[in-house]
Structure formats: C-alpha cells, structure tokens
Scaffold this motif. Structure first.
Motif, PDB file in Angstrom:
ATOM      1  N   PHE A  97      30.103   7.921  79.563  1.00 37.91           N
ATOM      2  CA  PHE A  97      29.940   9.157  80.331  1.00 37.91           C
ATOM      3  C   PHE A  97      28.568   9.751  80.040  1.00 37.91           C
ATOM      4  CE2 PHE A  97      30.438  13.837  80.642  1.00 37.91           C
ATOM      5  CZ  PHE A  97      30.697  13.913  82.000  1.00 37.91           C
ATOM      6  N   LYS A  98      27.820  10.061  81.089  1.00 40.04           N
ATOM      7  CA  LYS A  98      26.477  10.642  80.940  1.00 40.04           C
ATOM      8  C   LYS A  98      26.633  12.130  80.606  1.00 40.04           C
ATOM      9  CE  LYS A  98      24.430   6.869  82.613  1.00 40.04           C
ATOM     10  NZ  LYS A  98      23.686   5.916  81.919  1.00 40.04           N
ATOM     11  N   ASP A  99      26.603  12.451  79.322  1.00 39.12           N
ATOM     12  CA  ASP A  99      26.898  13.801  78.843  1.00 39.12           C
ATOM     13  C   ASP A  99      25.660  14.641  78.521  1.00 39.12           C
ATOM     14  OD1 ASP A  99      26.238  12.145  76.732  1.00 39.12           O
ATOM     15  OD2 ASP A  99      27.577  13.123  75.323  1.00 39.12           O
ATOM     16  N   TYR A 100      24.505  14.102  78.742  1.00 36.66           N
ATOM     17  CA  TYR A 100      23.253  14.803  78.430  1.00 36.66           C
ATOM     18  C   TYR A 100      22.351  14.669  79.643  1.00 36.66           C
ATOM     19  CZ  TYR A 100      19.027  15.909  75.687  1.00 36.66           C
ATOM     20  OH  TYR A 100      17.876  16.470  75.198  1.00 36.66           O
ATOM     21  N   ARG A 101      21.998  15.800  80.245  1.00 36.79           N
ATOM     22  CA  ARG A 101      21.191  15.765  81.470  1.00 36.79           C
ATOM     23  C   ARG A 101      19.975  16.666  81.337  1.00 36.79           C
ATOM     24  NH1 ARG A 101      26.317  15.736  85.634  1.00 36.79           N
ATOM     25  NH2 ARG A 101      27.221  13.921  84.653  1.00 36.79           N
ATOM     26  N   ILE A 102      18.866  16.149  81.813  1.00 35.07           N
ATOM     27  CA  ILE A 102      17.628  16.927  81.824  1.00 35.07           C
ATOM     28  C   ILE A 102      17.195  17.068  83.272  1.00 35.07           C
ATOM     29  CG2 ILE A 102      15.230  17.062  81.083  1.00 35.07           C
ATOM     30  CD1 ILE A 102      15.962  15.234  78.734  1.00 35.07           C
ATOM     31  N   ASN A 103      16.992  18.315  83.693  1.00 33.52           N
ATOM     32  CA  ASN A 103      16.447  18.594  85.023  1.00 33.52           C
ATOM     33  C   ASN A 103      14.972  18.936  84.853  1.00 33.52           C
ATOM     34  OD1 ASN A 103      18.909  18.422  86.593  1.00 33.52           O
ATOM     35  ND2 ASN A 103      19.521  20.287  85.548  1.00 33.52           N
ATOM     36  N   PHE A 104      14.151  18.333  85.690  1.00 32.47           N
ATOM     37  CA  PHE A 104      12.707  18.565  85.646  1.00 32.47           C
ATOM     38  C   PHE A 104      12.277  19.356  86.878  1.00 32.47           C
ATOM     39  CE2 PHE A 104      13.579  14.677  83.366  1.00 32.47           C
ATOM     40  CZ  PHE A 104      12.746  14.712  82.263  1.00 32.47           C
ATOM     41  N   LYS A 105      11.269  20.165  86.708  1.00 38.52           N
ATOM     42  CA  LYS A 105      10.655  20.873  87.825  1.00 38.52           C
ATOM     43  C   LYS A 105       9.170  20.555  87.769  1.00 38.52           C
ATOM     44  CE  LYS A 105      10.557  25.443  89.905  1.00 38.52           C
ATOM     45  NZ  LYS A 105      10.976  26.845  89.732  1.00 38.52           N
ATOM     46  N   TYR A 106       8.662  19.925  88.825  1.00 36.01           N
ATOM     47  CA  TYR A 106       7.267  19.477  88.879  1.00 36.01           C
ATOM     48  C   TYR A 106       6.947  18.520  87.722  1.00 36.01           C
ATOM     49  CZ  TYR A 106       7.209  23.568  91.890  1.00 36.01           C
ATOM     50  OH  TYR A 106       7.526  24.498  92.844  1.00 36.01           O
ATOM     51  N   GLY A 107       7.930  17.715  87.299  1.00 32.81           N
ATOM     52  CA  GLY A 107       7.733  16.741  86.248  1.00 32.81           C
ATOM     53  C   GLY A 107       7.818  17.293  84.839  1.00 32.81           C
ATOM     54  N   VAL A 108       8.174  18.573  84.700  1.00 36.60           N
ATOM     55  CA  VAL A 108       8.256  19.228  83.398  1.00 36.60           C
ATOM     56  C   VAL A 108       9.709  19.627  83.148  1.00 36.60           C
ATOM     57  CG1 VAL A 108       7.445  21.207  82.047  1.00 36.60           C
ATOM     58  CG2 VAL A 108       5.898  20.100  83.660  1.00 36.60           C
ATOM     59  N   VAL A 109      10.162  19.544  81.892  1.00 38.18           N
ATOM     60  CA  VAL A 109      11.540  19.899  81.566  1.00 38.18           C
ATOM     61  C   VAL A 109      11.815  21.342  81.977  1.00 38.18           C
ATOM     62  CG1 VAL A 109      13.218  20.210  79.713  1.00 38.18           C
ATOM     63  CG2 VAL A 109      11.670  18.261  79.655  1.00 38.18           C
ATOM     64  N   ASP A 110      12.879  21.534  82.775  1.00 37.11           N
ATOM     65  CA  ASP A 110      13.302  22.864  83.212  1.00 37.11           C
ATOM     66  C   ASP A 110      14.582  23.275  82.489  1.00 37.11           C
ATOM     67  OD1 ASP A 110      13.151  25.202  84.936  1.00 37.11           O
ATOM     68  OD2 ASP A 110      14.812  24.330  86.069  1.00 37.11           O
ATOM     69  N   THR A 111      15.601  22.407  82.537  1.00 41.81           N
ATOM     70  CA  THR A 111      16.852  22.680  81.823  1.00 41.81           C
ATOM     71  C   THR A 111      17.380  21.397  81.198  1.00 41.81           C
ATOM     72  OG1 THR A 111      18.196  22.314  83.808  1.00 41.81           O
ATOM     73  CG2 THR A 111      17.586  24.593  83.320  1.00 41.81           C
ATOM     74  N   ILE A 112      18.069  21.572  80.086  1.00 43.00           N
ATOM     75  CA  ILE A 112      18.828  20.489  79.465  1.00 43.00           C
ATOM     76  C   ILE A 112      20.275  20.943  79.445  1.00 43.00           C
ATOM     77  CG2 ILE A 112      19.259  19.157  77.373  1.00 43.00           C
ATOM     78  CD1 ILE A 112      16.299  19.379  76.710  1.00 43.00           C
ATOM     79  N   ILE A 113      21.151  20.075  79.941  1.00 46.15           N
ATOM     80  CA  ILE A 113      22.565  20.422  80.047  1.00 46.15           C
ATOM     81  C   ILE A 113      23.381  19.441  79.217  1.00 46.15           C
ATOM     82  CG2 ILE A 113      24.505  20.760  81.628  1.00 46.15           C
ATOM     83  CD1 ILE A 113      22.360  21.141  83.863  1.00 46.15           C
ATOM     84  N   PHE A 114      24.200  19.985  78.336  1.00 48.38           N
ATOM     85  CA  PHE A 114      25.132  19.203  77.540  1.00 48.38           C
ATOM     86  C   PHE A 114      26.488  19.318  78.223  1.00 48.38           C
ATOM     87  CE2 PHE A 114      21.750  20.700  74.884  1.00 48.38           C
ATOM     88  CZ  PHE A 114      21.470  19.670  74.007  1.00 48.38           C
TER      89      PHE A 114
END
Length: 164
Positions: A97-114
């Motif tokens: 299960f993919k339990d760690y997600r990183i959302n990027f905005k313009y190629g830069v880390v915006d949010t990390i979701i556990f």
C-alpha cells in the motif's frame, strides 16, 4: 591521439554511462526513433537496476520508479508533468500500500501526506513553504480526522499548536 584516447576512455557511451569506472554501465539508455524512451540506473553499483525513468515522445520524463532500500522491490512511483514532478507515492512499510505521498507544485515539495493503511485516510499532512516545513495537521487518535495543527518557526520548531 589525445582526442582518441579521451574518447575511448570516456565513461560515457552511446547507450549509457559508467559512473564509478568499474567497466559496468551504471545508467543504461533505451532509444526509440532516436529519442530516449527509458533510463535504467544502478544507484548503489551492485549490478541491479534500482531506478527507472520513462520518457515521452518529446524526451521529457513522464514517470519513474525507484527501489529506495535496494531490496529488489520498486516501492516508489513518481509522476511528472512537463518534466516536473507532480506526485510521488511510496510504500514505506513493504505491505504493497502506497502510504507516503508527496505532492509537488512547480517541481517543489508542497505537501507530504502520511496515509493510514487501515482507514485509507491521512494521518498526517505536512505543508511546506519555500524550502521549509510551515505547518502540519495530525490525526492524534486514529479516528480519520486531522485534529491537531502545528505551525513551525524558521528553524522548524513548533511555534504554535492548536487542537480541535
């Protein structure tokens, strides 16, 4: 003679590169119609591919997969838009299960979701500003509701905590 010696002793070939000079290609490139379509990388020089990049018809990266712990299982997937990362999903526990997600905005880390693998809901969301962590929301009692907000100062120490 010098040019020929440099050319034939270069770590770069038409289909890859030998980063550590051991005579084995550490990054192999695959081409379709003279355009790169795939790159396979052995990041820890053990002879096994542990990072794969796929490219679109324009030569821009569209996705990547990574074996972060070098155990032969690709637990991380990264998706790109116009060459910039937009989403990374990882299985940090090895359960599939993919339990760690990183959302990027313009190629830069915006949010990390556990993600809680049982409830499939966020157990923690970290919000980033330029370079640093700004705030995080946390589910402190595993009920699926983010109930505590932490705001961080310039050295990422908790500056303020508020609970619902």
């Amino acid at each position: 003679v010098t040019v020929m010696a440099i050319y034939y002793h270069s770590p770069i070939t038409d289909n890859g590169i030998d980063y550590n000079g051991d005579g084995e290609i550490d990054e192999k490139w695959t081409y379709v119609n003279h355009m790169i379509s795939k790159s396979e990388v052995d990041r820890n020089f053990d002879g096994k591919v542990d990072f794969i990049q796929l490219f679109d018809r324009k030569g821009l990266i569209k996705s990547a997969s990574a074996d972060e712990d070098f155990n032969g299982i690709f637990e991380t997937d990264i998706f790109y838009d116009d060459g910039n990362p937009v989403l990374q999903k990882s299985d940090s526990s090895g359960d599939g299960f993919k339990d760690y997600r990183i959302n990027f905005k313009y190629g830069v880390v915006d949010t990390i979701i556990f993600i809680n693998p049982v409830t499939k809901k966020a157990s923690k969301i970290q919000h980033f500003g330029p370079i640093k962590l700004k705030s995080s929301e946390v589910d402190t009692n595993d009920d699926g509701i983010l109930d505590t907000l932490y705001e961080y100062d310039s050295i990422e120490e908790i500056a303020m905590k508020s609970s619902e």
